[in-house]
Scaffold this motif. Structure first.
Motif, PDB file in Angstrom:
ATOM      1  N   GLY A 303      45.182  52.181  53.069  1.00 11.71           N
ATOM      2  CA  GLY A 303      45.436  51.835  51.670  1.00 11.71           C
ATOM      3  C   GLY A 303      46.816  51.273  51.392  1.00 11.71           C
ATOM      4  O   GLY A 303      47.142  50.979  50.237  1.00 11.71           O
ATOM      5  N   SER A 304      47.634  51.114  52.437  1.00  9.93           N
ATOM      6  CA  SER A 304      49.005  50.650  52.223  1.00  9.93           C
ATOM      7  C   SER A 304      49.059  49.225  51.681  1.00  9.93           C
ATOM      8  O   SER A 304      50.056  48.834  51.058  1.00  9.93           O
ATOM      9  CB  SER A 304      49.806  50.745  53.527  1.00  9.93           C
ATOM     10  N   MET A 305      48.004  48.441  51.912  1.00 10.65           N
ATOM     11  CA  MET A 305      47.952  47.077  51.395  1.00 10.65           C
ATOM     12  C   MET A 305      46.813  46.909  50.393  1.00 10.65           C
ATOM     13  O   MET A 305      46.325  45.800  50.173  1.00 10.65           O
ATOM     14  CB  MET A 305      47.792  46.081  52.551  1.00 10.65           C
ATOM     15  N   SER A 306      46.400  48.004  49.766  1.00  7.35           N
ATOM     16  CA  SER A 306      45.389  47.922  48.717  1.00  7.35           C
ATOM     17  C   SER A 306      46.017  47.328  47.467  1.00  7.35           C
ATOM     18  O   SER A 306      47.238  47.168  47.380  1.00  7.35           O
ATOM     19  CB  SER A 306      44.833  49.313  48.411  1.00  7.35           C
ATOM     20  N   GLN A 307      45.192  47.013  46.499  1.00  9.38           N
ATOM     21  CA  GLN A 307      45.725  46.380  45.300  1.00  9.38           C
ATOM     22  C   GLN A 307      46.722  47.270  44.572  1.00  9.38           C
ATOM     23  O   GLN A 307      47.756  46.803  44.095  1.00  9.38           O
ATOM     24  CB  GLN A 307      44.588  45.989  44.346  1.00  9.38           C
ATOM     25  N   ILE A 308      46.446  48.570  44.502  1.00  7.30           N
ATOM     26  CA  ILE A 308      47.336  49.447  43.745  1.00  7.30           C
ATOM     27  C   ILE A 308      48.661  49.686  44.458  1.00  7.30           C
ATOM     28  O   ILE A 308      49.636  50.103  43.841  1.00  7.30           O
ATOM     29  CB  ILE A 308      46.660  50.808  43.436  1.00  7.30           C
ATOM     30  N   ASN A 309      48.708  49.406  45.764  1.00  3.35           N
ATOM     31  CA  ASN A 309      49.941  49.607  46.527  1.00  3.35           C
ATOM     32  C   ASN A 309      50.602  48.297  46.954  1.00  3.35           C
ATOM     33  O   ASN A 309      51.674  48.317  47.561  1.00  3.35           O
ATOM     34  CB  ASN A 309      49.654  50.448  47.779  1.00  3.35           C
ATOM     35  N   CYS A 310      49.958  47.186  46.647  1.00  2.00           N
ATOM     36  CA  CYS A 310      50.466  45.892  47.091  1.00  2.00           C
ATOM     37  C   CYS A 310      51.558  45.392  46.145  1.00  2.00           C
ATOM     38  O   CYS A 310      51.461  45.537  44.918  1.00  2.00           O
ATOM     39  CB  CYS A 310      49.323  44.886  47.158  1.00  2.00           C
ATOM     40  N   ALA A 311      52.596  44.784  46.714  1.00  2.00           N
ATOM     41  CA  ALA A 311      53.690  44.247  45.897  1.00  2.00           C
ATOM     42  C   ALA A 311      53.213  43.097  45.014  1.00  2.00           C
ATOM     43  O   ALA A 311      53.800  42.830  43.971  1.00  2.00           O
ATOM     44  CB  ALA A 311      54.824  43.780  46.802  1.00  2.00           C
ATOM     45  N   GLU A 312      52.143  42.406  45.439  1.00  2.00           N
ATOM     46  CA  GLU A 312      51.589  41.308  44.654  1.00  2.00           C
ATOM     47  C   GLU A 312      50.101  41.566  44.405  1.00  2.00           C
ATOM     48  O   GLU A 312      49.241  40.968  45.049  1.00  2.00           O
ATOM     49  CB  GLU A 312      51.768  39.981  45.376  1.00  2.00           C
ATOM     50  N   PRO A 313      49.783  42.473  43.471  1.00  2.00           N
ATOM     51  CA  PRO A 313      48.381  42.801  43.226  1.00  2.00           C
ATOM     52  C   PRO A 313      47.547  41.606  42.783  1.00  2.00           C
ATOM     53  O   PRO A 313      46.350  41.550  43.012  1.00  2.00           O
ATOM     54  CB  PRO A 313      48.447  43.872  42.131  1.00  2.00           C
ATOM     55  N   GLY A 314      48.196  40.607  42.168  1.00  2.00           N
ATOM     56  CA  GLY A 314      47.463  39.426  41.737  1.00  2.00           C
ATOM     57  C   GLY A 314      46.895  38.629  42.892  1.00  2.00           C
ATOM     58  O   GLY A 314      46.028  37.774  42.693  1.00  2.00           O
ATOM     59  N   ALA A 315      47.380  38.892  44.104  1.00  6.64           N
ATOM     60  CA  ALA A 315      46.873  38.177  45.268  1.00  6.64           C
ATOM     61  C   ALA A 315      45.393  38.458  45.504  1.00  6.64           C
ATOM     62  O   ALA A 315      44.708  37.683  46.159  1.00  6.64           O
ATOM     63  CB  ALA A 315      47.668  38.563  46.512  1.00  6.64           C
ATOM     64  N   PHE A 316      44.909  39.581  44.966  1.00 13.63           N
ATOM     65  CA  PHE A 316      43.494  39.910  45.121  1.00 13.63           C
ATOM     66  C   PHE A 316      42.665  39.387  43.957  1.00 13.63           C
ATOM     67  O   PHE A 316      41.460  39.574  43.914  1.00 13.63           O
ATOM     68  CB  PHE A 316      43.314  41.423  45.236  1.00 13.63           C
ATOM     69  N   GLU A 317      43.311  38.759  42.987  1.00 10.44           N
ATOM     70  CA  GLU A 317      42.613  38.328  41.784  1.00 10.44           C
ATOM     71  C   GLU A 317      42.720  36.818  41.587  1.00 10.44           C
ATOM     72  O   GLU A 317      43.138  36.083  42.472  1.00 10.44           O
ATOM     73  CB  GLU A 317      43.175  39.080  40.570  1.00 10.44           C
TER      74      GLU A 317
END
Length: 337
Positions: A303-317
């Motif tokens: 989960g270290s690179m999940s959306q809630i932990n990612c520095a750029e959560p918009g990268a998944f959107e």
């Protein structure tokens, strides 16, 4: 390196699970998969339609000519004494659960509540440690709404959960308009996990013979991106286990799956292409990567690179969608737009 993982309430020695495939059709291969290092094995799917067709065909031949003359009524034993595909499946499942020391997960693909419940009970009785419901449906009726489809899935799930005590996971397709909401509904009903995603096998057309041709193309690592994205979005937002399947071929693929938030990474195509013992290499490569990058536990990685932990959560959107399009440059060096 300690790779122990807990999936569907089961203790696994590592997070690499062999997904449902022809590899699980005989006990010898199942034993080799365990020896090669599989954390758990999902049995090939038992299809309700296949069992139903076998039973109908068997009944037809047993009754053929039975009324021709009186003595014929005693020629054939009762249909119940004959073995069907379900009987063979359950026998293999029972042997595997008795012989193997790793968890064995049964897989069921059904179309009716009665068929799902009956077969689910029989799988539990055969010793399955968990059950994976393979919800593979192609909706072709224009009159059937998305909400009706979702409700039918949940109805099947509820019926199975009411009859079995073993953990149940649901294998989904990516074609839901509101996938996170659907996963939350599955969690609320009582499932222990979801498997993302079911891989649809697309038919082709022979333009000379005018026939529809079924064909099987094995996955590659590029297909990892779809389940990777959704697991990264779901991680931390749902409480059930997340299994990533499709596109897992390398140790890096396994690491990416765990970083996104997957509890386990499932694979088959890599083993079909390169042999069962590829499992042993993958496990060694994953352990080496973790040591080289100083991870002492999978819990730190997961989960270290999940959306809630990612520095750029918009990268998944959608925000990243525009960036990708704008950054693409043709080979000539000119921008696309």
């Amino acid at each position: 390196m300690n790779l122990q993982t807990r999936y569907l309430g089961l203790d696994l020695k590592n997070p690499i699970v062999v997904s449902a495939s022809p590899l699980s059709r005989d006990l010898g291969t199942l034993r080799r998969l365990e020896e090669a290092g599989a954390g758990a094995i999902v049995m090939h799917s038992l299809f309700e339609e296949e069992v139903r067709l076998e039973n109908q065909t068997l009944n037809l031949y047993l009754r053929l000519g039975v009324e021709s003359y009186a003595e014929a009524l005693t020629y054939f034993p009762a249909a119940g004494s004959y073995r069907t595909g379900a009987d063979s499946y359950l026998e293999l499942l029972e042997h595997a659960c008795r012989v193997l020391t790793i968890p064995v997960i049964a897989s069921l693909n059904g179309v009716s509540v009665g068929g799902w419940v009956d077969n689910a009970r029989r799988m539990e009785a055969a010793g399955a440690h968990a059950l994976e419901l393979n919800m593979y449906q192609i909706i072709t009726d224009p009159g059937q709404s998305a909400s009706e489809v979702e409700d039918s899935y949940l109805e099947l799930l509820e019926a199975v959960l009411a009859q079995v005590k073993i953990p149940v996971s649901v294998k989904l397709s990516p074609f839901f308009s509101a996938l996170p909401h659907m996963v939350k509904r599955i969690e609320a009903v009582g499932a222990s996990g979801v498997v993302l995603f079911n891989r649809f096998y697309q038919p082709d057309i022979d333009i000379e013979a005018l026939e529809v041709i079924p064909n099987l193309i094995l996955s590659d690592s590029h297909e990892l991106r779809l389940p990777l994205r959704w697991i990264a979005i779901l991680y931390g937002r749902v409480g059930l286990d997340l299994a990533l399947t499709t596109g897992v071929h390398t140790a890096i693929d396994v690491v990416k799956a765990l970083m996104a938030g997957a509890t386990v990474a499932m694979l088959t195509s890599e083993l079909l292409q390169n042999g069962i013992w590829r499992l042993r290499d993958l496990l060694g490569e994953v352990s080496l990567w973790l040591e080289d990058h100083e991870y002492d536990s999978l819990d730190v990685l997961r989960g270290s690179m999940s959306q809630i932990n990612c520095a750029e959560p918009g990268a998944f959107e959608r925000a990243n969608y525009m960036k990708v399009l704008q950054s693409f440059v043709l080979e000539s060096g000119e921008p696309t737009a």
